[in-house]
Scaffold this motif. Structure first.
Motif, PDB file in Angstrom:
ATOM      1  N   GLU A 162      37.219  28.059  45.862  1.00  0.00           N
ATOM      2  CA  GLU A 162      38.043  28.953  44.984  1.00  0.00           C
ATOM      3  C   GLU A 162      37.311  30.211  45.056  1.00  0.00           C
ATOM      4  OE1 GLU A 162      40.978  28.458  43.905  1.00  0.00           O
ATOM      5  OE2 GLU A 162      41.301  26.279  44.549  1.00  0.00           O
ATOM      6  N   ASP A 163      37.824  31.109  45.657  1.00  0.00           N
ATOM      7  CA  ASP A 163      37.435  32.492  45.773  1.00  0.00           C
ATOM      8  C   ASP A 163      37.708  33.353  44.350  1.00  0.00           C
ATOM      9  OD1 ASP A 163      36.052  32.705  48.124  1.00  0.00           O
ATOM     10  OD2 ASP A 163      37.664  32.302  49.020  1.00  0.00           O
ATOM     11  N   VAL A 164      36.813  34.112  43.894  1.00  0.00           N
ATOM     12  CA  VAL A 164      37.088  34.982  42.596  1.00  0.00           C
ATOM     13  C   VAL A 164      37.952  35.824  42.892  1.00  0.00           C
ATOM     14  CG1 VAL A 164      36.055  36.346  40.839  1.00  0.00           C
ATOM     15  CG2 VAL A 164      34.992  34.477  41.728  1.00  0.00           C
ATOM     16  N   PRO A 165      39.104  36.027  42.302  1.00  0.00           N
ATOM     17  CA  PRO A 165      40.343  37.105  42.620  1.00  0.00           C
ATOM     18  C   PRO A 165      39.932  38.246  42.347  1.00  0.00           C
ATOM     19  CG  PRO A 165      41.085  35.115  41.247  1.00  0.00           C
ATOM     20  CD  PRO A 165      39.763  34.889  41.215  1.00  0.00           C
ATOM     21  N   GLY A 166      38.874  38.510  41.390  1.00  0.00           N
ATOM     22  CA  GLY A 166      38.490  39.952  41.169  1.00  0.00           C
ATOM     23  C   GLY A 166      39.344  40.838  40.346  1.00  0.00           C
ATOM     24  N   ARG A 167      39.172  41.976  39.972  1.00  0.00           N
ATOM     25  CA  ARG A 167      40.088  42.635  38.913  1.00  0.00           C
ATOM     26  C   ARG A 167      40.826  43.624  39.573  1.00  0.00           C
ATOM     27  NH1 ARG A 167      38.191  47.800  37.409  1.00  0.00           N
ATOM     28  NH2 ARG A 167      36.191  48.499  38.034  1.00  0.00           N
ATOM     29  N   GLU A 168      41.847  43.989  39.321  1.00  0.00           N
ATOM     30  CA  GLU A 168      42.871  44.936  39.581  1.00  0.00           C
ATOM     31  C   GLU A 168      42.172  46.263  39.120  1.00  0.00           C
ATOM     32  OE1 GLU A 168      45.253  44.733  41.829  1.00  0.00           O
ATOM     33  OE2 GLU A 168      45.760  42.673  41.671  1.00  0.00           O
ATOM     34  N   PRO A 169      42.787  47.315  39.618  1.00  0.00           N
ATOM     35  CA  PRO A 169      42.370  48.848  39.186  1.00  0.00           C
ATOM     36  C   PRO A 169      42.822  48.752  37.554  1.00  0.00           C
ATOM     37  CG  PRO A 169      43.489  49.002  41.435  1.00  0.00           C
ATOM     38  CD  PRO A 169      43.574  47.765  40.848  1.00  0.00           C
ATOM     39  N   GLY A 170      41.853  49.254  36.975  1.00  0.00           N
ATOM     40  CA  GLY A 170      42.131  49.529  35.546  1.00  0.00           C
ATOM     41  C   GLY A 170      42.423  50.652  35.007  1.00  0.00           C
ATOM     42  N   ARG A 171      41.919  51.822  35.863  1.00  0.00           N
ATOM     43  CA  ARG A 171      42.232  53.159  35.634  1.00  0.00           C
ATOM     44  C   ARG A 171      43.699  53.615  35.864  1.00  0.00           C
ATOM     45  NH1 ARG A 171      38.265  56.288  38.764  1.00  0.00           N
ATOM     46  NH2 ARG A 171      36.968  55.380  37.071  1.00  0.00           N
ATOM     47  N   VAL A 172      44.400  54.347  35.105  1.00  0.00           N
ATOM     48  CA  VAL A 172      45.370  54.799  35.007  1.00  0.00           C
ATOM     49  C   VAL A 172      45.372  55.914  36.023  1.00  0.00           C
ATOM     50  CG1 VAL A 172      47.640  55.828  34.167  1.00  0.00           C
ATOM     51  CG2 VAL A 172      46.354  54.078  32.852  1.00  0.00           C
ATOM     52  N   ILE A 173      46.397  55.704  37.322  1.00  0.00           N
ATOM     53  CA  ILE A 173      46.313  57.068  38.203  1.00  0.00           C
ATOM     54  C   ILE A 173      47.184  58.167  37.732  1.00  0.00           C
ATOM     55  CG2 ILE A 173      46.727  57.584  40.661  1.00  0.00           C
ATOM     56  CD1 ILE A 173      44.287  55.618  40.153  1.00  0.00           C
ATOM     57  N   PRO A 174      46.718  59.361  37.623  1.00  0.00           N
ATOM     58  CA  PRO A 174      47.428  60.407  37.367  1.00  0.00           C
ATOM     59  C   PRO A 174      48.495  60.917  38.404  1.00  0.00           C
ATOM     60  CG  PRO A 174      45.378  61.326  37.958  1.00  0.00           C
ATOM     61  CD  PRO A 174      45.338  59.807  38.011  1.00  0.00           C
ATOM     62  N   GLY A 222      31.060  37.674  53.681  1.00  0.00           N
ATOM     63  CA  GLY A 222      31.424  38.601  52.440  1.00  0.00           C
ATOM     64  C   GLY A 222      31.860  38.063  51.242  1.00  0.00           C
ATOM     65  N   LEU A 223      33.012  36.919  51.316  1.00  0.00           N
ATOM     66  CA  LEU A 223      33.342  36.335  50.137  1.00  0.00           C
ATOM     67  C   LEU A 223      32.222  35.135  49.650  1.00  0.00           C
ATOM     68  CD1 LEU A 223      37.091  35.416  51.437  1.00  0.00           C
ATOM     69  CD2 LEU A 223      36.434  37.015  49.492  1.00  0.00           C
ATOM     70  N   ASP A 224      31.258  34.506  50.761  1.00  0.00           N
ATOM     71  CA  ASP A 224      30.164  33.756  50.365  1.00  0.00           C
ATOM     72  C   ASP A 224      28.943  34.707  49.639  1.00  0.00           C
ATOM     73  OD1 ASP A 224      31.392  31.492  51.313  1.00  0.00           O
ATOM     74  OD2 ASP A 224      30.353  31.982  53.366  1.00  0.00           O
ATOM     75  N   ALA A 225      29.038  35.862  49.948  1.00  0.00           N
ATOM     76  CA  ALA A 225      28.094  36.729  49.377  1.00  0.00           C
ATOM     77  C   ALA A 225      28.383  37.244  47.836  1.00  0.00           C
ATOM     78  CB  ALA A 225      27.690  38.198  50.226  1.00  0.00           C
ATOM     79  N   GLY A 226      29.654  37.007  47.619  1.00  0.00           N
ATOM     80  CA  GLY A 226      30.102  37.328  46.249  1.00  0.00           C
ATOM     81  C   GLY A 226      31.096  38.747  46.307  1.00  0.00           C
ATOM     82  N   LEU A 227      31.698  39.193  47.254  1.00  0.00           N
ATOM     83  CA  LEU A 227      32.724  39.809  47.232  1.00  0.00           C
ATOM     84  C   LEU A 227      34.094  39.156  46.692  1.00  0.00           C
ATOM     85  CD1 LEU A 227      32.724  41.886  50.734  1.00  0.00           C
ATOM     86  CD2 LEU A 227      32.266  42.897  48.326  1.00  0.00           C
ATOM     87  N   THR A 228      34.518  39.963  45.680  1.00  0.00           N
ATOM     88  CA  THR A 228      35.925  39.102  45.395  1.00  0.00           C
ATOM     89  C   THR A 228      37.061  39.461  46.375  1.00  0.00           C
ATOM     90  OG1 THR A 228      36.806  41.146  43.985  1.00  0.00           O
ATOM     91  CG2 THR A 228      35.219  40.009  42.933  1.00  0.00           C
ATOM     92  N   VAL A 229      38.065  38.744  46.139  1.00  0.00           N
ATOM     93  CA  VAL A 229      39.279  39.089  46.889  1.00  0.00           C
ATOM     94  C   VAL A 229      39.777  40.322  46.691  1.00  0.00           C
ATOM     95  CG1 VAL A 229      41.734  37.836  47.597  1.00  0.00           C
ATOM     96  CG2 VAL A 229      39.828  36.361  46.801  1.00  0.00           C
TER      97      VAL A 229
END
Length: 257
Positions: free
Chosen positions: A123-135, A77-84
């Protein structure tokens, strides 16, 4: 690390949530199947991406605690481009379907995989954390209920929720609110993960069928879901693939596809 995770005891209330998820989807299957509205969060494609193909396998091996094959699937999965972060989000979400111990063990395995890859110079791409504010509060309940209705195909009702109304509130506020509002993993990926985990779990065939229907609602095509069954057959075990194939056939018949 895996030994520590095995010693973790899930809280009774959260285990009740996990166990009741199946009941929710079982109760809503007839209503969901009758709904003609197919809600999509993404455009429908004809084939799964390499990243998408890896998700059901990761989920299936997590659900069976098959660590050697999970290790392989995580690497693929990481090889295929899934971020961490995407991979981690899959494993976190699935605690609601297969329990905290398996989720914790799988997260430990992901840590091991990432560390081993780093030692090999990857070096696997960390990827982004959630950006939406959870109500929170009433807004969280409103948001979660809307998400639940969209994914289920209709408002969720049934005897089990009349018997234990609090379980639906947990589902609406936590699973469909806290978790599904996290926007660092799209709904198609979340459904692919759920299908993979449930296909690998004997005894939850009706819930698996409901999630095949949900997968169609969030924009996955019949062709893509057939790819999921083929992937499970090729890399998993025959029983897992057969359960997935049967559930897909039933879902397609129910949806008129």
């Amino acid at each position: 690390m895996i030994t520590d995770a095995h010693k973790t005891t899930p809280l009774p209330a959260l285990m009740a949530l996990c166990l009741s998820l199946g009941a929710m989807f079982n109760v809503t299957t007839q209503t969901a199947e009758a709904s003609s509205a197919m809600t999509s969060t993404q455009a429908t494609a004809e084939t799964l991406s390499s990243k998408q193909q890896a998700i059901p396998l990761i989920a299936a091996f997590m659900a069976t605690s098959d660590m050697p094959n999970l290790n392989t699937a995580l690497n693929q999965g990481l090889d295929a481009g899934l971020t961490v972060n995407e991979t981690r989000e899959v494993l976190v979400q699935l605690y609601a379907y297969v329990g905290f111990p398996r989720s914790l063990n799988a997260l430990n395995e992901l840590m091991t995989v990432v560390q081993a890859r780093k030692q090999r110079g990857i070096e696997d791409v960390p990827g982004r954390e959630p950006g939406r504010v959870i109500p929170t509060g009433d807004e969280l309940l409103t948001t979660g209920t809307a998400n639940q209705t969209k994914i289920s195909g209709a408002p969720v009702k049934g005897p089990v929720f009349e018997f234990a109304p609090v379980i639906n509130r947990f589902l609406q506020t936590h699973l469909f609110g806290d978790i599904f509002e996290r926007d660092n993993l799209d709904w198609q990926s979340r459904e692919l993960a759920t299908v993979g985990a449930l296909a690998a779990t004997p005894g939850v065939e009706s819930q698996l069928r409901s999630h095949m229907l949900a997968s169609l609602r969030v924009g996955l095509s019949a062709t893509q879901l057939r790819q999921v069954t083929e992937q499970l057959k090729k890399h998993g075990d025959a029983q897992t693939a057969e359960r997935a194939n049967t559930a897909l056939a039933q879902a397609l018949a129910a949806s008129g596809k």
